[in-house]
Design an enzyme around this catalytic site. Sequence first.
Site, PDB file in Angstrom:
ATOM      1  N   HIS A 160       0.834  -1.201   0.000  1.00 57.77           N
ATOM      2  CA  HIS A 160       0.000   0.000   0.000  1.00 57.77           C
ATOM      3  C   HIS A 160       0.875   1.260   0.000  1.00 57.77           C
ATOM      4  O   HIS A 160       0.618   2.206  -0.750  1.00 57.77           O
ATOM      5  CB  HIS A 160      -0.896   0.030   1.245  1.00 57.77           C
ATOM      6  CG  HIS A 160      -2.170  -0.741   1.109  1.00 57.77           C
ATOM      7  ND1 HIS A 160      -2.200  -2.116   1.142  1.00 57.77           N
ATOM      8  CD2 HIS A 160      -3.456  -0.329   0.967  1.00 57.77           C
ATOM      9  CE1 HIS A 160      -3.450  -2.520   1.025  1.00 57.77           C
ATOM     10  NE2 HIS A 160      -4.238  -1.453   0.911  1.00 57.77           N
ATOM     11  N   ARG A 193      -1.244   2.995   7.171  1.00 56.69           N
ATOM     12  CA  ARG A 193      -1.103   1.544   7.337  1.00 56.69           C
ATOM     13  C   ARG A 193      -0.803   1.197   8.793  1.00 56.69           C
ATOM     14  O   ARG A 193      -1.136   0.106   9.258  1.00 56.69           O
ATOM     15  CB  ARG A 193       0.013   1.004   6.434  1.00 56.69           C
ATOM     16  CG  ARG A 193      -0.210   1.225   4.967  1.00 56.69           C
ATOM     17  CD  ARG A 193      -1.567   0.717   4.521  1.00 56.69           C
ATOM     18  NE  ARG A 193      -1.612  -0.740   4.498  1.00 56.69           N
ATOM     19  CZ  ARG A 193      -2.737  -1.443   4.532  1.00 56.69           C
ATOM     20  NH1 ARG A 193      -3.900  -0.838   4.635  1.00 56.69           N
ATOM     21  NH2 ARG A 193      -2.702  -2.774   4.489  1.00 56.69           N
ATOM     22  N   HIS A 199       0.606  -2.870   9.089  1.00 59.77           N
ATOM     23  CA  HIS A 199       2.035  -2.851   8.786  1.00 59.77           C
ATOM     24  C   HIS A 199       2.850  -2.271   9.939  1.00 59.77           C
ATOM     25  O   HIS A 199       2.339  -1.506  10.757  1.00 59.77           O
ATOM     26  CB  HIS A 199       2.311  -2.018   7.529  1.00 59.77           C
ATOM     27  CG  HIS A 199       2.059  -2.745   6.251  1.00 59.77           C
ATOM     28  ND1 HIS A 199       2.857  -3.776   5.808  1.00 59.77           N
ATOM     29  CD2 HIS A 199       1.089  -2.600   5.324  1.00 59.77           C
ATOM     30  CE1 HIS A 199       2.395  -4.227   4.658  1.00 59.77           C
ATOM     31  NE2 HIS A 199       1.316  -3.536   4.346  1.00 59.77           N
ATOM     32  N   ASP A 203       8.207  -1.433   7.587  1.00 57.52           N
ATOM     33  CA  ASP A 203       7.621  -1.853   6.309  1.00 57.52           C
ATOM     34  C   ASP A 203       7.346  -0.643   5.426  1.00 57.52           C
ATOM     35  O   ASP A 203       7.592  -0.662   4.217  1.00 57.52           O
ATOM     36  CB  ASP A 203       6.295  -2.592   6.537  1.00 57.52           C
ATOM     37  CG  ASP A 203       6.442  -3.871   7.326  1.00 57.52           C
ATOM     38  OD1 ASP A 203       7.545  -4.439   7.359  1.00 57.52           O
ATOM     39  OD2 ASP A 203       5.431  -4.306   7.915  1.00 57.52           O
TER      40      ASP A 203
END
Length: 285
Positions: A160, A193, A199, A203
């Site tokens: 994403h 995220r 996440h 990340d």
Amino acid sequence: MKKILSLLVFSMTMGIAQAQDEEKVNAYFTTAEMPDMLQFLPGPPANDSPGFAYDVTRYYWGKEMRKDEERAAQAKRDAVYGLATILTEFEEAFGLKVTKEDTPEIYKVLLEGTATCDSICTLPKTKYGRTRPYVLFGEHTLVPELEEELNPHKSHPSGHTLLGWSSALLMMEINPDRANEIMARGYRYGENRLVVGAHWQSDTDAARLAASVAYAKLHTSERFLEQMKKAREEFKAKMVSEPSAIRQTRATQDESAVIYDLSGKRVSTPRKGIYIQDGEKKVMH
């Protein structure tokens, strides 16, 4: 081993054609032609390292941010992966409503550009197989209805975030006058995220670096450069023929008085500073 790796790369590259809203995508490069993240970025931090301790701290920060209803709502919207979400959520920052029908050249470069950039995370996701934070803690994300779709995909790097950052870079190149607004929204897209809980911080950090590398690689493709030229020309023409285009995008929602900060967050009581109202920068005194 080489044969297995080649098959993996081939299958994931072919998957690009389905990655963006079930549309066939003519990527500018295959996965094998893209820079190899395994060669230039470290993997996720070990669970007994200071880096992981920071990841955990940021996970709880994300949970705390859910108490902000507007931020939580934005994070939920951002959680729906795909170009359609990007076009809707970045519209205000970009300054123009982008559709396949009305702005085909801009749409095409965003579709094919982001899909190409996405392939750079294929190998590290497979190699590291990192567990997502909500799984590790035995909790749910802010969007439990999407977890079944999310679970098969590993955590590092964040796909994403890579999509959001590469989209922001591409949009900034098309409309450099709104670079601050576009990049602020791109950063927040990845940060969301953590708010969702899908996440780790590391990340998203890795994904932004990877997206920047992938974006640079795009500029070695003559086909991309030609398409970007068409997109920029289309944008300029649209601004000349429809200078109030951005104001028209929200008219049906009767939000003419809605004010946003430069990150795209709605503000109910603005203080002194620069804000976005009716698609234009305004200084509040």
